[in-house]
Design an enzyme around this catalytic site. Structure first.
Site, PDB file in Angstrom:
ATOM      1  N   CYS A 117       0.749  -6.315  -5.027  1.00 55.99           N
ATOM      2  CA  CYS A 117       1.686  -5.251  -5.385  1.00 55.99           C
ATOM      3  C   CYS A 117       1.280  -3.934  -4.772  1.00 55.99           C
ATOM      4  CB  CYS A 117       1.681  -4.996  -6.882  1.00 55.99           C
ATOM      5  SG  CYS A 117       2.238  -6.345  -7.828  1.00 55.99           S
ATOM      6  N   CYS A 156       0.997   4.049  -4.669  1.00 55.77           N
ATOM      7  CA  CYS A 156       1.640   2.929  -3.956  1.00 55.77           C
ATOM      8  C   CYS A 156       1.534   3.126  -2.450  1.00 55.77           C
ATOM      9  CB  CYS A 156       3.112   2.841  -4.380  1.00 55.77           C
ATOM     10  SG  CYS A 156       4.049   1.623  -3.442  1.00 55.77           S
ATOM     11  N   CYS A 184      10.022   3.426   1.842  1.00 53.63           N
ATOM     12  CA  CYS A 184      10.598   3.812   0.556  1.00 53.63           C
ATOM     13  C   CYS A 184      10.739   5.325   0.556  1.00 53.63           C
ATOM     14  CB  CYS A 184       9.678   3.371  -0.595  1.00 53.63           C
ATOM     15  SG  CYS A 184      10.409   3.632  -2.225  1.00 53.63           S
ATOM     16  N   CYS A 225       8.444 -12.672  -3.282  1.00 57.50           N
ATOM     17  CA  CYS A 225       8.564 -11.225  -3.500  1.00 57.50           C
ATOM     18  C   CYS A 225       9.289 -10.631  -2.301  1.00 57.50           C
ATOM     19  CB  CYS A 225       7.162 -10.654  -3.657  1.00 57.50           C
ATOM     20  SG  CYS A 225       7.150  -8.891  -3.913  1.00 57.50           S
ATOM     21  N   GLU A 270       7.876  -6.972   5.170  1.00 56.09           N
ATOM     22  CA  GLU A 270       6.977  -8.007   4.690  1.00 56.09           C
ATOM     23  C   GLU A 270       7.583  -8.707   3.482  1.00 56.09           C
ATOM     24  OE1 GLU A 270       2.671  -6.418   6.129  1.00 56.09           O
ATOM     25  OE2 GLU A 270       3.362  -5.676   4.217  1.00 56.09           O
ATOM     26  N   CYS A 303       5.633   7.311  -5.107  1.00 53.19           N
ATOM     27  CA  CYS A 303       4.715   7.044  -6.213  1.00 53.19           C
ATOM     28  C   CYS A 303       3.291   7.146  -5.655  1.00 53.19           C
ATOM     29  CB  CYS A 303       4.996   5.674  -6.807  1.00 53.19           C
ATOM     30  SG  CYS A 303       6.717   5.542  -7.349  1.00 53.19           S
TER      31      CYS A 303
HETATM   32  N1  SAH Z   1      10.161   0.007  -5.859  1.00 53.75           N
HETATM   33  C1  SAH Z   1      10.234  -0.889  -6.934  1.00 53.75           C
HETATM   34  C2  SAH Z   1       9.804  -2.290  -6.585  1.00 53.75           C
HETATM   35  C3  SAH Z   1       8.579  -2.489  -5.705  1.00 53.75           C
HETATM   36  S1  SAH Z   1       6.954  -2.149  -6.279  1.00 53.75           S
HETATM   37  C4  SAH Z   1       9.418  -0.397  -8.101  1.00 53.75           C
HETATM   38  O1  SAH Z   1       8.696   0.564  -7.936  1.00 53.75           O
HETATM   39  O2  SAH Z   1       9.573  -0.953  -9.182  1.00 53.75           O
HETATM   40  C5  SAH Z   1       6.391  -3.511  -7.275  1.00 53.75           C
HETATM   41  C6  SAH Z   1       5.419  -3.085  -8.363  1.00 53.75           C
HETATM   42  O3  SAH Z   1       4.093  -2.821  -7.863  1.00 53.75           O
HETATM   43  C7  SAH Z   1       5.842  -1.788  -9.037  1.00 53.75           C
HETATM   44  O4  SAH Z   1       5.672  -1.887 -10.425  1.00 53.75           O
HETATM   45  C8  SAH Z   1       4.886  -0.802  -8.453  1.00 53.75           C
HETATM   46  O5  SAH Z   1       4.786   0.335  -9.251  1.00 53.75           O
HETATM   47  C9  SAH Z   1       3.605  -1.604  -8.399  1.00 53.75           C
HETATM   48  N2  SAH Z   1       2.595  -1.036  -7.511  1.00 53.75           N
HETATM   49  C10 SAH Z   1       2.776  -0.180  -6.494  1.00 53.75           C
HETATM   50  N3  SAH Z   1       1.591   0.110  -5.904  1.00 53.75           N
HETATM   51  C11 SAH Z   1       0.640  -0.589  -6.567  1.00 53.75           C
HETATM   52  C12 SAH Z   1      -0.771  -0.742  -6.402  1.00 53.75           C
HETATM   53  N4  SAH Z   1      -1.416  -0.131  -5.427  1.00 53.75           N
HETATM   54  N5  SAH Z   1      -1.427  -1.548  -7.253  1.00 53.75           N
HETATM   55  C13 SAH Z   1      -0.759  -2.229  -8.216  1.00 53.75           C
HETATM   56  N6  SAH Z   1       0.582  -2.127  -8.402  1.00 53.75           N
HETATM   57  C14 SAH Z   1       1.271  -1.328  -7.592  1.00 53.75           C
HETATM   58 FE1  SF4 Z   2       8.734   2.988  -3.766  1.00 46.77          FE
HETATM   59 FE2  SF4 Z   2       6.247   2.113  -4.217  1.00 46.77          FE
HETATM   60 FE3  SF4 Z   2       7.396   3.798  -5.937  1.00 46.77          FE
HETATM   61 FE4  SF4 Z   2       8.260   1.263  -5.801  1.00 46.77          FE
HETATM   62  S1  SF4 Z   2       6.230   1.940  -6.455  1.00 46.77           S
HETATM   63  S2  SF4 Z   2       9.517   3.140  -5.865  1.00 46.77           S
HETATM   64  S3  SF4 Z   2       8.006   0.871  -3.577  1.00 46.77           S
HETATM   65  S4  SF4 Z   2       6.885   4.251  -3.781  1.00 46.77           S
END
Ligand code: SAH
Ligand code: SF4
Length: 411
Positions: A382, A151, A144, A137, A124, A148
């Site tokens: 995000c 996420c 991944c 984006c 996406e 986290c």
């Molecule tokens: N993997 C990389 C880039 C992609 S995530 C990273 O983690 O930095 C882009 C941003 O969205 C990151 O800061 C991530 O922590 C945040 N993010 C992930 N899940 C989210 C959610 N459910 N609500 C808001 N931000 C979120």
């Molecule tokens: Fe992967 Fe989501 Fe963590 Fe970014 S925030 S490193 S996309 S698991």
């Protein structure tokens, strides 16, 4: 009015993922460094004395004019075009679905042909229009490998890294769909206008951890920022990482784009839970890498992303800890209201608490914009991205959309 318009262009009929693909696709010329493209042409018999000129012509057609068909290359001889068509492709990925949010955010689900023995994959890409600018984006991986806990992408296993071609073609495709390439009939030597482009900024904040796919991300971003490539200033390119410390040093030395850190917690015990890579590279090491990032100044700051999770990391104690942690680092803080996804146990902090948190940070001298959630209704915000292998079935999605409308209204 429905919250979401789903556009599936009729000539881009979705193909079932399980359908066998007869032939391995031809190699793409997109995403090759000049040296790699020169080698590819040389191997197909292009004379040495022509190579430099051919590479420069091809780069201009592919990146500046955005053609996706060799026949459009008016100043390339017919024989050469035939040769290119026989051996290479510059086709875009297939658009499986294009969704337009009620706030103008667009999300494309793209399908790439298999690489080697693999299956086709889907990713996406999200476009967020704003006053005077537009941000794309981009995803770096399918799924991944990190987990986290807040996420959505983190619940999906890693399928594979994207190639430099696949990363760059997200940008080319967005430019196509948004009409953001110069007129194809424009005279030779046309350059991309520096201002007024729909995609003015890119962020590596889609699916995946870009620093776990360093080489392809590097190649793609160096072409995106090359004056003869897509000519985006490195200041308009931001790479977001969860904190892969060794590659943060390499990003500074070898790519030189703006950096964003997914911080989300200011104590190791909490960050270990939210962003588990913290167990490998704890806060002290992460902050050392940030301090050493080249070229930092008040005008070139690192962005620290901080997702607001109710009762988890949103106390004023946390805000105080944040200010202490960032001492001495030219920093911007991006507070991100948690974007919910089906199955999560987290909740977004109350708005009042987010404002208190932001006020505290502001009074310590940091601008701390609260990032307005964009495209939530189409799961484009995000951390909501997920690809076809696990994306929601239509019925689930409709139920989720209904829930979002009930919670947030339709305006
Ligand atoms: N993997 C990389 C880039 C992609 S995530 C990273 O983690 O930095 C882009 C941003 O969205 C990151 O800061 C991530 O922590 C945040 N993010 C992930 N899940 C989210 C959610 N459910 N609500 C808001 N931000 C979120
Ligand atoms: Fe992967 Fe989501 Fe963590 Fe970014 S925030 S490193 S996309 S698991």
């Amino acid at each position: 009015m429905s919250a979401t318009d789903v556009i599936t262009p009729s000539k881009l009929k979705p193909m079932p993922v399980s359908q066998p693909v007869e032939l391995a696709p031809k190699p793409s010329l997109i995403g090759l460094t000049r040296e790699e493209m020169a080698a590819a042409l040389r191997e197909k018999g292009v004379a040495d004395k022509q190579i430099k000129m051919r590479v420069s012509q091809l780069w201009n057609w592919i990146y500046v004019r955005g053609v996706s068909d060799f026949d459009a290359m008016a100043n390339v001889s017919k024989d050469m075009r035939e040769m290119l068509k026989t051996h290479f492709t510059i086709a875009r990925p297939e658009i499986v679905e294009e969704q337009v949010s009620n706030d103008g955010t667009r999300k494309w689900l793209l399908r790439y042909p298999p690489r080697g023995a693999g299956r086709p994959v889907e990713v996406e890409t999200v476009y967020i229009p704003e006053e005077g600018r537009g941000t794309l984006c981009i995803s770096s991986q399918v799924g991944c490998s990190l987990t986290c806990s807040f996420c959505h992408t983190g619940t999906q296993r890693l399928v594979r890294n994207l190639t430099a071609e696949e990363i760059l073609s997200q940008l080319l495709l967005a430019r196509d769909r948004l009409g953001d390439f110069p007129d194809r009939e424009a005279p030779q030597g046309t350059v991309m206008p520096a201002e007024g482009r729909k995609v003015s900024n890119i962020v590596m904040m889609g699916m995946g951890e870009p620093l776990y796919n360093f080489d392809s991300v590097k190649t793609a971003l160096l072409i995106a920022s090359d004056g003869d490539g897509l000519s985006l200033s490195k200041r308009r390119i931001t790479l977001s990482t969860s904190g892969v410390v060794p590659e943060i040093y390499r990003t500074g030395d070898e790519i030189g784009v703006m950096l964003a850190i997914s911080l989300h917690a200011v104590r190791d015990d909490l960050r270990d839970m939210l962003v588990p890579i913290n167990k490998k590279y704890p806060l002290k090491e992460l902050m050392d890498a940030c301090r050493a990032y080249p070229g930092l100044s008040n005008a070139r700051r690192i962005t620290f992303e901080y997702v607001m999770l109710k009762g988890v990391n949103d106390s004023l104690e946390d805000a105080k800890g944040l200010i202490q942690l960032l001492k001495g680092v030219p920093a911007k803080i991006n507070l991100i209201p948690f974007n919910p996804w089906p199955g999560t146990n987290y909740q977004c902090s109350d708005w009042e608490q987010i404002e208190k948190f932001a006020d505290f940070i502001n009074s310590a001298g940091y601008a701390s914009p609260i990032r307005t959630p964009r495209g939530r209704d189409i799961l484009a915000a995000c951390g909501q991205l997920k690809s076809e292998s696990e994306r929601m079935r239509k019925t689930e999605r409709l139920a989720f959309e209904a829930m979002m409308i009930a919670n947030h209204g339709e305006d």
